[in-house]
Motif scaffolding. Structure first.
Motif, PDB file in Angstrom:
ATOM      1  N   ALA A 194      74.785  14.521 -39.170  1.00  0.00           N
ATOM      2  CA  ALA A 194      74.008  15.061 -39.023  1.00  0.00           C
ATOM      3  C   ALA A 194      72.502  15.365 -39.824  1.00  0.00           C
ATOM      4  O   ALA A 194      71.291  14.878 -39.730  1.00  0.00           O
ATOM      5  N   ILE A 236      68.271  15.367 -27.980  1.00  0.00           N
ATOM      6  CA  ILE A 236      68.732  16.979 -29.185  1.00  0.00           C
ATOM      7  C   ILE A 236      68.314  18.147 -27.985  1.00  0.00           C
ATOM      8  O   ILE A 236      69.378  19.166 -27.891  1.00  0.00           O
ATOM      9  N   ARG A 245      66.470   9.974 -36.544  1.00  0.00           N
ATOM     10  CA  ARG A 245      65.789  10.655 -35.694  1.00  0.00           C
ATOM     11  C   ARG A 245      64.788   9.882 -35.100  1.00  0.00           C
ATOM     12  O   ARG A 245      63.191   9.712 -35.679  1.00  0.00           O
ATOM     13  N   VAL A 285      67.407  18.702 -38.076  1.00  0.00           N
ATOM     14  CA  VAL A 285      67.654  18.080 -37.882  1.00  0.00           C
ATOM     15  C   VAL A 285      66.232  17.047 -37.070  1.00  0.00           C
ATOM     16  O   VAL A 285      65.780  15.975 -37.812  1.00  0.00           O
ATOM     17  N   ILE A 300      73.570  14.844 -31.549  1.00  0.00           N
ATOM     18  CA  ILE A 300      73.614  14.016 -32.937  1.00  0.00           C
ATOM     19  C   ILE A 300      74.343  12.937 -33.454  1.00  0.00           C
ATOM     20  O   ILE A 300      73.567  12.784 -34.175  1.00  0.00           O
TER      21      ILE A 300
END
Length: 222
Positions: free
Chosen positions: A95, A110, A102, A191, A139
């Protein structure tokens, strides 16, 4: 007799059907698997069935003793504890890395997975468990660490069986379900916003309160 869906090969169909039966508890832990009987029930020959059993053995769901002897792997408190310890450490790591790495595509994935999540209420609800897996996979993938993703993905089917033990062994309250739902939203938000420390913290809290951890207690008192 079930007919294999046309979109799947016989090998894939046999694998998916056996996997479904094991993960939903339709075939109980420790059950001896008669290959000829299962092949007849599923509607395939023994060749794709054996290939399915080999795949399931590689995933830890089935034990192969010989060419013809197979059984569903047993569930133990020790294995539940081992799985929990791995996830307690690696899920928060994934995470945190996801928050740092990301991409816009990861964020889309997500958010899409989050929208499909529903509370886990029934051990036989494979669709809900699949949606849960898809969210965590999104994730993991966003961490952009293939080795870490491979480890966590490789343990997921085995961990799902312990989640079912947790569901069956102790009735989960509506408060628990709302807590889990909120944690999923908080993980996604952390995230997506790039807050690695918060993503790790919430994911750790999520694993500590998980069905997999509950399974340790259930199996320890059996």
């Amino acid at each position: 007799m079930p007919v294999p869906p046309p979109i799947l090969t016989k090998n894939a169909y046999a694998y998916e059907e056996l996997r479904r039966r094991i993960l939903t508890g339709e075939i109980k832990e420790g059950s001896v698997l008669s290959q000829s009987k299962l092949a007849q029930e599923i509607g395939v020959s023994t060749t794709p069935l054996r290939e399915a059993l080999r795949r399931l053995a590689a995933e830890g769901l089935v034990e192969l003793k010989s060419h013809s002897d197979a059984r569903v792997a047993a569930l133990t408190a020790d294995e539940a504890r081992d799985l929990y310890l791995i996830r307690e450490n690696l899920d928060p790591l994934a995470a945190g890395l996801a928050a740092e790495s990301r991409t816009p595509s990861d964020i889309d994935d997500i958010q899409a997975a989050l929208a499909q999540l529903v509370p886990l209420r029934d051990a036989s609800d494979l669709a809900a468990m699949t949606a849960h897996r898809d969210f965590h996979r999104a994730i993991y993938t966003a961490s952009h660490n293939p080795l870490l993703t491979g480890i966590l993905e490789g343990l997921w089917d085995k961990a799902d069986r312990y989640r079912q033990v947790g569901l069956r062994g102790q009735e989960e309250s509506e408060k628990d379900r709302l807590r889990v739902q909120e944690e999923h939203h908080q993980i996604a938000e952390a995230v997506i916003s790039g807050d690695a420390a918060r993503a790790r913290d919430i994911m750790h809290r999520h694993i500590v309160g998980s069905l997999g951890r509950r399974a340790i207690t259930v199996l320890s008192t059996d």
